[in-house]
Scaffold this motif. Structure first.
Motif, PDB file in Angstrom:
ATOM      1  N   TYR A   1       3.343   6.230  11.510  1.00 39.75           N
ATOM      2  CA  TYR A   1       3.252   4.893  10.913  1.00 39.75           C
ATOM      3  C   TYR A   1       1.857   4.655  10.339  1.00 39.75           C
ATOM      4  CZ  TYR A   1       3.191  -0.159  10.375  1.00 39.75           C
ATOM      5  OH  TYR A   1       3.054  -1.418   9.864  1.00 39.75           O
ATOM      6  N   GLY A   2       0.835   5.086  11.067  1.00 43.36           N
ATOM      7  CA  GLY A   2      -0.538   4.924  10.601  1.00 43.36           C
ATOM      8  C   GLY A   2      -0.773   5.579   9.253  1.00 43.36           C
ATOM      9  N   VAL A   3      -0.160   6.743   9.050  1.00 42.25           N
ATOM     10  CA  VAL A   3      -0.303   7.457   7.779  1.00 42.25           C
ATOM     11  C   VAL A   3       0.338   6.654   6.636  1.00 42.25           C
ATOM     12  CG1 VAL A   3       0.405   9.519   6.497  1.00 42.25           C
ATOM     13  CG2 VAL A   3      -0.477   9.737   8.827  1.00 42.25           C
ATOM     14  N   LEU A   4       1.540   6.113   6.870  1.00 43.04           N
ATOM     15  CA  LEU A   4       2.220   5.321   5.840  1.00 43.04           C
ATOM     16  C   LEU A   4       1.460   4.034   5.537  1.00 43.04           C
ATOM     17  CD1 LEU A   4       6.011   5.646   6.764  1.00 43.04           C
ATOM     18  CD2 LEU A   4       4.865   6.509   4.719  1.00 43.04           C
ATOM     19  N   LEU A   5       1.017   3.351   6.602  1.00 44.84           N
ATOM     20  CA  LEU A   5       0.279   2.112   6.404  1.00 44.84           C
ATOM     21  C   LEU A   5      -1.025   2.381   5.653  1.00 44.84           C
ATOM     22  CD1 LEU A   5       0.117  -0.934   6.961  1.00 44.84           C
ATOM     23  CD2 LEU A   5      -1.045  -0.397   9.118  1.00 44.84           C
ATOM     24  N   ASN A   6      -1.646   3.501   5.946  1.00 43.65           N
ATOM     25  CA  ASN A   6      -2.892   3.870   5.275  1.00 43.65           C
ATOM     26  C   ASN A   6      -2.669   4.043   3.768  1.00 43.65           C
ATOM     27  OD1 ASN A   6      -5.761   4.755   5.487  1.00 43.65           O
ATOM     28  ND2 ASN A   6      -4.917   6.672   4.694  1.00 43.65           N
ATOM     29  N   ARG A   7      -1.556   4.667   3.386  1.00 46.85           N
ATOM     30  CA  ARG A   7      -1.255   4.856   1.961  1.00 46.85           C
ATOM     31  C   ARG A   7      -1.128   3.500   1.268  1.00 46.85           C
ATOM     32  NH1 ARG A   7       0.396  10.111   0.684  1.00 46.85           N
ATOM     33  NH2 ARG A   7       1.623   9.488  -1.108  1.00 46.85           N
ATOM     34  N   TYR A   8      -0.453   2.576   1.936  1.00 45.64           N
ATOM     35  CA  TYR A   8      -0.277   1.235   1.366  1.00 45.64           C
ATOM     36  C   TYR A   8      -1.622   0.508   1.236  1.00 45.64           C
ATOM     37  CZ  TYR A   8       0.584  -3.766   1.301  1.00 45.64           C
ATOM     38  OH  TYR A   8       0.536  -5.104   0.996  1.00 45.64           O
ATOM     39  N   LEU A   9      -2.399   0.496   2.318  1.00 45.94           N
ATOM     40  CA  LEU A   9      -3.662  -0.231   2.305  1.00 45.94           C
ATOM     41  C   LEU A   9      -4.676   0.385   1.345  1.00 45.94           C
ATOM     42  CD1 LEU A   9      -4.048  -1.117   6.096  1.00 45.94           C
ATOM     43  CD2 LEU A   9      -3.400  -2.655   4.223  1.00 45.94           C
ATOM     44  N   GLN A  10      -4.650   1.716   1.210  1.00 44.12           N
ATOM     45  CA  GLN A  10      -5.537   2.361   0.239  1.00 44.12           C
ATOM     46  C   GLN A  10      -5.187   1.931  -1.185  1.00 44.12           C
ATOM     47  OE1 GLN A  10      -5.335   6.611   0.956  1.00 44.12           O
ATOM     48  NE2 GLN A  10      -7.207   6.575   2.180  1.00 44.12           N
ATOM     49  N   HIS A  11      -3.886   1.770  -1.454  1.00 38.12           N
ATOM     50  CA  HIS A  11      -3.442   1.313  -2.777  1.00 38.12           C
ATOM     51  C   HIS A  11      -3.923  -0.116  -3.029  1.00 38.12           C
ATOM     52  CE1 HIS A  11      -1.086   1.144  -6.385  1.00 38.12           C
ATOM     53  NE2 HIS A  11      -0.282   0.205  -5.937  1.00 38.12           N
TER      54      HIS A  11
ATOM     55  N   LEU B   1       4.367  -4.493  -3.675  1.00 42.36           N
ATOM     56  CA  LEU B   1       3.776  -3.459  -4.524  1.00 42.36           C
ATOM     57  C   LEU B   1       4.548  -2.156  -4.344  1.00 42.36           C
ATOM     58  CD1 LEU B   1      -0.033  -4.055  -3.866  1.00 42.36           C
ATOM     59  CD2 LEU B   1       1.197  -4.500  -5.995  1.00 42.36           C
ATOM     60  N   GLU B   2       4.640  -1.376  -5.412  1.00 43.14           N
ATOM     61  CA  GLU B   2       5.330  -0.087  -5.323  1.00 43.14           C
ATOM     62  C   GLU B   2       4.357   1.000  -4.894  1.00 43.14           C
ATOM     63  OE1 GLU B   2       7.156   2.946  -8.519  1.00 43.14           O
ATOM     64  OE2 GLU B   2       8.166   0.996  -8.492  1.00 43.14           O
ATOM     65  N   VAL B   3       4.705   1.709  -3.836  1.00 40.37           N
ATOM     66  CA  VAL B   3       3.902   2.820  -3.348  1.00 40.37           C
ATOM     67  C   VAL B   3       4.823   4.033  -3.188  1.00 40.37           C
ATOM     68  CG1 VAL B   3       2.410   3.670  -1.500  1.00 40.37           C
ATOM     69  CG2 VAL B   3       2.322   1.260  -2.141  1.00 40.37           C
ATOM     70  N   ASP B   4       4.486   5.122  -3.827  1.00 38.40           N
ATOM     71  CA  ASP B   4       5.306   6.348  -3.777  1.00 38.40           C
ATOM     72  C   ASP B   4       6.760   6.081  -4.169  1.00 38.40           C
ATOM     73  OD1 ASP B   4       3.085   7.755  -2.919  1.00 38.40           O
ATOM     74  OD2 ASP B   4       3.565   7.497  -0.801  1.00 38.40           O
ATOM     75  N   GLY B   5       6.945   5.188  -5.155  1.00 37.86           N
ATOM     76  CA  GLY B   5       8.284   4.922  -5.663  1.00 37.86           C
ATOM     77  C   GLY B   5       9.115   3.966  -4.829  1.00 37.86           C
TER      78      GLY B   5
ATOM     79  N   THR C   1       9.344  -1.843   2.525  1.00 31.31           N
ATOM     80  CA  THR C   1      10.504  -1.094   3.037  1.00 31.31           C
ATOM     81  C   THR C   1      10.063   0.148   3.820  1.00 31.31           C
ATOM     82  OG1 THR C   1      10.765   0.298   1.054  1.00 31.31           O
ATOM     83  CG2 THR C   1      11.886  -1.843   1.062  1.00 31.31           C
ATOM     84  N   LYS C   2       8.786   0.519   3.696  1.00 37.95           N
ATOM     85  CA  LYS C   2       8.282   1.715   4.377  1.00 37.95           C
ATOM     86  C   LYS C   2       7.182   1.427   5.389  1.00 37.95           C
ATOM     87  CE  LYS C   2      10.848   4.747   2.257  1.00 37.95           C
ATOM     88  NZ  LYS C   2      11.839   5.564   2.994  1.00 37.95           N
ATOM     89  N   ALA C   3       6.401   0.356   5.160  1.00 38.30           N
ATOM     90  CA  ALA C   3       5.201   0.155   5.969  1.00 38.30           C
ATOM     91  C   ALA C   3       5.209  -1.126   6.803  1.00 38.30           C
ATOM     92  CB  ALA C   3       3.963   0.175   5.074  1.00 38.30           C
TER      93      ALA C   3
END
Length: 272
Positions: free
Chosen positions: A203-213, A177-181, A186-188
């Motif tokens: 890392y927790g912040v990045l993973l959170n963005r992915y899981l929220q999506h 899935l694409e998250v923040d472009g 590749t990020k999480a």
């Protein structure tokens, strides 16, 4: 005991009989005999390094070696019983449609047919993340959970399994899935954390963005996090802000083997 009682006993034994599961990975091929009542291995795993190059012929030979070793054990399944196999790629109708960590000659290969011919017995192949998810939903952290359960494995990439009411929806590649472009894995992924030298907080912040999506798209009842990094969940779970309950996987390194055996049992109606 009358004839009907014997028939019922035979059916029960047939349904609960152990089966062999094989987990093909980029660095190693593992196999075991699975107790389908408990979702556990009977005896030790057998592991052989993945051949290089990991061509269909070379991998089929290693799978055959593992099956031969397991079949010689006292607790081995009946001769000729079906075998479940995982593969690190998209599998549709037994055909490989992606091959990131094995030889590209696998692309568009009918892996079911290759392994069935090599082993001389029925073979059912399933994506490796799907197998782990199926096992976790039946025997692990997702047991008894209705609705949507998403099993997310954090490793070299992000693997995923989509389970609904205990049934697998195959080949859900949620790591792409694409998250923040960016492609999310590749990020999480766990490797991305190491590559980018991220603190656990970052890392927790990045993973959170992915899981929220993912949560927004599918509204699951439960997230199950797997992969080696799940052992350090106390480092990054506190940074996750989700509506959905999130837990770590329970079956660990046996999940692929167990899920492979369960998939072939369900396909051949050897498990309920």
């Amino acid at each position: 005991m009358n004839g009907n009682d014997l028939t019922k006993k035979d059916e029960k034994t047939h349904n609960n009989a152990p089966l062999i599961g094989i987990d093909i990975g980029g660095t190693g091929i593992k196999g075991g005999i699975v107790d389908l009542k408990k979702g556990k291995l009977l005896g030790d795993r057998c592991r052989i390094p993945t051949p290089q190059p990991a061509t269909p012929e070379a991998i089929a030979d290693v799978v055959a070696q593992i099956v031969e070793e397991l079949s010689a054990r006292p607790e081995a399944p009946a001769e000729g019983s079906p075998i479940g196999v995982t593969f690190p790629g998209i599998i549709q109708h037994g055909v490989v449609h992606s091959a990131a960590n094995v030889d590209k000659s696998w692309l568009e290969t009918d892996i079911d047919a290759v392994l069935t011919e090599r082993l001389g017995r029925p073979v059912e192949v399933i994506n490796d993340a799907d197998a782990a998810g199926l096992a976790e939903a039946r025997y692990g952290a997702g047991e008894g959970v209705d609705g949507t359960v998403l099993v997310i494995t954090l490793g070299t990439g992000i693997g995923s399994a989509f389970i609904f009411n205990g049934q697998l929806v195959p080949n859900a590649e949620l790591g792409h899935l694409e998250v923040d472009g960016h492609d999310a894995e590749t990020k999480a992924s766990a490797v991305a954390r190491e590559r980018d030298e991220l603190s656990w907080d970052e890392y927790g912040v990045l993973l959170n963005r992915y899981l929220q999506h993912v949560e927004f798209l599918f509204s699951p009842e439960l997230f199950i996090i797997g992969g080696g990094i799940s052992k350090r969940s106390d480092e990054y779970f506190p940074h996750l802000e989700l509506r959905t309950k999130i837990v770590t996987a329970e079956l660990k390194n046996d999940a692929g083997i167990v899920g492979a055996a369960l998939e072939v049992a369900l396909h051949h109606k050897l498990a309920k």
